[in-house]
Enzyme design. Structure first.
Site, mmCIF file in Angstrom:
data_model
loop_
_atom_site.group_PDB
_atom_site.id
_atom_site.type_symbol
_atom_site.label_atom_id
_atom_site.label_comp_id
_atom_site.label_asym_id
_atom_site.label_seq_id
_atom_site.Cartn_x
_atom_site.Cartn_y
_atom_site.Cartn_z
ATOM 1 N N HIS A 94 -2.367 -12.599 2.052
ATOM 2 C CA HIS A 94 -1.881 -12.726 3.593
ATOM 3 C C HIS A 94 -2.560 -13.675 4.532
ATOM 4 C CE1 HIS A 94 -5.223 -10.042 3.885
ATOM 5 N NE2 HIS A 94 -4.669 -8.740 2.905
ATOM 6 N N HIS A 119 0.780 -1.046 -0.053
ATOM 7 C CA HIS A 119 0.289 -0.298 0.010
ATOM 8 C C HIS A 119 0.888 1.274 0.211
ATOM 9 C CE1 HIS A 119 -3.687 -2.366 1.154
ATOM 10 N NE2 HIS A 119 -2.629 -3.342 1.831
ATOM 11 N N ARG A 127 0.071 4.129 -0.555
ATOM 12 C CA ARG A 127 -0.538 5.482 -0.064
ATOM 13 C C ARG A 127 -0.493 6.726 -1.168
ATOM 14 N NH1 ARG A 127 -3.048 2.031 3.447
ATOM 15 N NH2 ARG A 127 -1.874 1.648 5.166
ATOM 16 N N GLU A 130 -6.599 -6.010 -3.443
ATOM 17 C CA GLU A 130 -7.499 -7.160 -2.471
ATOM 18 C C GLU A 130 -8.884 -6.651 -2.499
ATOM 19 O OE1 GLU A 130 -6.477 -6.803 1.865
ATOM 20 O OE2 GLU A 130 -5.065 -5.298 1.287
ATOM 21 N N HIS A 168 -9.017 -10.794 0.220
ATOM 22 C CA HIS A 168 -8.797 -10.389 1.635
ATOM 23 C C HIS A 168 -9.854 -11.114 2.224
ATOM 24 C CE1 HIS A 168 -7.755 -7.709 5.164
ATOM 25 N NE2 HIS A 168 -8.723 -8.703 5.582
ATOM 26 N N ASP A 222 2.323 -6.852 2.491
ATOM 27 C CA ASP A 222 1.361 -6.362 2.922
ATOM 28 C C ASP A 222 1.747 -5.085 3.678
ATOM 29 O OD1 ASP A 222 -1.232 -5.311 3.422
ATOM 30 O OD2 ASP A 222 -1.608 -6.763 5.141
ATOM 31 N N HIS A 272 1.238 3.361 8.630
ATOM 32 C CA HIS A 272 0.446 4.523 8.978
ATOM 33 C C HIS A 272 1.406 5.324 9.960
ATOM 34 C CE1 HIS A 272 -3.211 2.294 8.103
ATOM 35 N NE2 HIS A 272 -2.741 1.384 8.476
ATOM 36 N N ASN A 324 -6.805 0.418 -2.159
ATOM 37 C CA ASN A 324 -7.565 1.139 -1.159
ATOM 38 C C ASN A 324 -7.043 2.523 -1.070
ATOM 39 O OD1 ASN A 324 -5.364 -0.163 0.169
ATOM 40 N ND2 ASN A 324 -6.532 -0.446 1.581
#
Ligand code: DOR
Length: 436
Positions: free
Chosen positions: A225, A62, A64, A145, A179, A289, A293, A94
């Site tokens: 995952h 990810h 971002r 995912e 997922h 994965d 954050h 996402n």
């Protein structure tokens, strides 16, 4: 020998190959042209005593960016990938906004073409209103995912929508990456709660359910995952992906309220982690994965802190340390982090035979301890602090040295579109429809 160039771009001299043989690897125009005696070259690197392996292809990151750039963006995420020996990443959709329409999808690719330091593909998002066929034509590598349960920035699809999406993805001949989880309601105030509310048996049940749905649809499945042996064993037709955190960390490693261990699917108890490791031979792909954050977000109360662990830079180094201590073998690690993901995605294999993609990691043999201050993700934290790892000394991408002794050098990253790609971009943007 007649088709060999008289001079090539790069020679890695006296490199130790995974097979145990020592040889000179000659590279021209991003591909291996000879492994054996050297060809004269513009750049020659003495590698005696250094082990070379194919660089990683991380199917699940990810990156971002956009409004989430405080967590990570293409620049920092791809530097983190390269420093960890990963030269191709598959970005997950996402994002905010999600990549469920060709417009946002193309913007995402464009952003990667400008800012990514490593090669990349981008998956198409699956939401109730997603234009799956438009995404496929725009270059989606695969789909998902696909959230069968809600997760950070991922809305769950109900079973009707999921079945219909699988049928459309199957009709296009694309890969559906899933997922799989089931989530129960209740207070989520600790790693134990998190594990109980997103249980192992729910993950395994969802795997079975998705396989049942996909069977008439004919969609090719890849399960992301998977966190426990029961789920791995439940997969009968798709490919099995496992993340390093489920192999190397358990919830017992952390204090109960430690949000650094909060991730979906959850970290399990130590017994489950060991059980997952013992499924090593059934694991097709190890992918990070990488879900960064900020430290501030993770400092929130457990129930409000976002789920996710950064890991693209530590995946191969941690697993190489496991190889060094004899917990797993080098050949199968290379298969799981490089060869199988390349084959599932239709990207040329990295390796040492003529024609192979010249993406390598060179190691010097020094085990060190993971230290967040030396990592390159903007997240600036890691749940693996202090753990043993073997970090790359040199990383080569498409025949160019892009990382050497902790310094980065510019390379020529590619965008890898999926098989449905209909080119609407000029070649100069980097899209190469003759790939792989
Ligand atoms: O823990 C997770 N975080 N699991 C996911 O599936 C999504 C990810 C994220 O994007 O933060």
């Amino acid at each position: 020998m007649s088709h060999l160039p008289s001079r090539c771009d790069l020679v890695l001299k006296n490199v130790l190959l995974p097979s145990g043989r020592t040889a000179d690897v000659s590279v021209h125009r991003g591909r291996v042209c000879h492994t054996g005696s050297p060809i004269s070259a513009d750049i020659s690197i003495e590698c005696r005593g250094r082990l070379a392996i194919p660089a990683g292809v991380d199917m699940h990151v990810h990156m971002r960016g956009w409004s989430q750039s405080a967590k990570e963006d293409w620049n920092t995420g791809s530097l983190s990938a390269i420093a960890g020996g990963v030269t191709v990443v598959v970005d997950q959709p996402n994002t905010i906004p999600p990549l469920d329409a060709p417009g946002s999808y193309r913007e995402r690719v464009q952003d990667g073409l400008v800012h990514s330091n490593c090669s990349f593909a981008v998956n198409g998002g699956v939401s109730p209103k997603a234009d799956l066929e438009g995404l496929w034509n725009a270059g989606a590598m695969s789909f998902g995912e696909i959230f069968a349960a809600p997760s950070s920035y991922g809305q769950a699809l109900d079973s009707d929508l999921l079945a219909r999406a699988l049928s459309r993805i199957g009709a296009m001949g694309a890969l559906a990456t899933i997922h799989a989880e089931e989530v129960a309601p209740g207070p989520d105030c600790s790693l134990t709660d998190h594990d109980r509310l997103r249980p192992e048996r729910g993950e395994a049940a969802m795997v079975r359910e998705v396989e049942r749905m996909a069977c008439p649809a004919g969609a090719e499945l890849h399960f992301c995952h998977l966190s426990c042996p029961e789920s791995v064993k439940a997969v009968t037709s798709g490919s099995v992906e496992v993340a390093p955190h489920h192999l190397l960390l358990s919830r017992d490693t952390f204090s109960p309220q430690d949000t650094w261990g909060k991730v979906n699917p959850p970290l399990r108890e130590e017994k489950t982690r060991r059980g997952l490791l013992s499924c090593w031979d059934r694991i097709d792909v190890i992918a990070s994965d990488h879900a960064p954050h900020t430290r501030g977000e993770k400092a929130d109360d457990f129930d409000r802190a976002p789920s996710g662990i950064p890991g693209v830079e530590t995946m191969i180094p941690l697993l190489m340390a496991e190889v060094k201590r004899g917990a797993c073998d080098l050949g199968s690690l290379i298969t799981k982090v490089s060869q199988t993901p390349s084959r599932l995605l239709g990207i040329k294999d990295a390796g040492f035979s003529p024609g192979d993609r010249a993406d390598f990691i060179l190691f010097e043999g020094e085990i060190s301890a993971v230290n967040a201050e030396r990592l390159h993700s903007r997240a600036q934290w890691t749940p693996y602090e202090g753990m043993r790892a073997l970090f790359p000394a040199v990383v080569v991408m498409e025949g160019e040295v892009v990382y050497r002794d902790c310094e980065f050098f510019p390379g020529h990253p590619r965008w890898y579109p999926g098989r449905g790609y209909i080119s609407s971009m000029p070649k100069t943007l980097g899209a190469d429809s003759s790939l792989p």
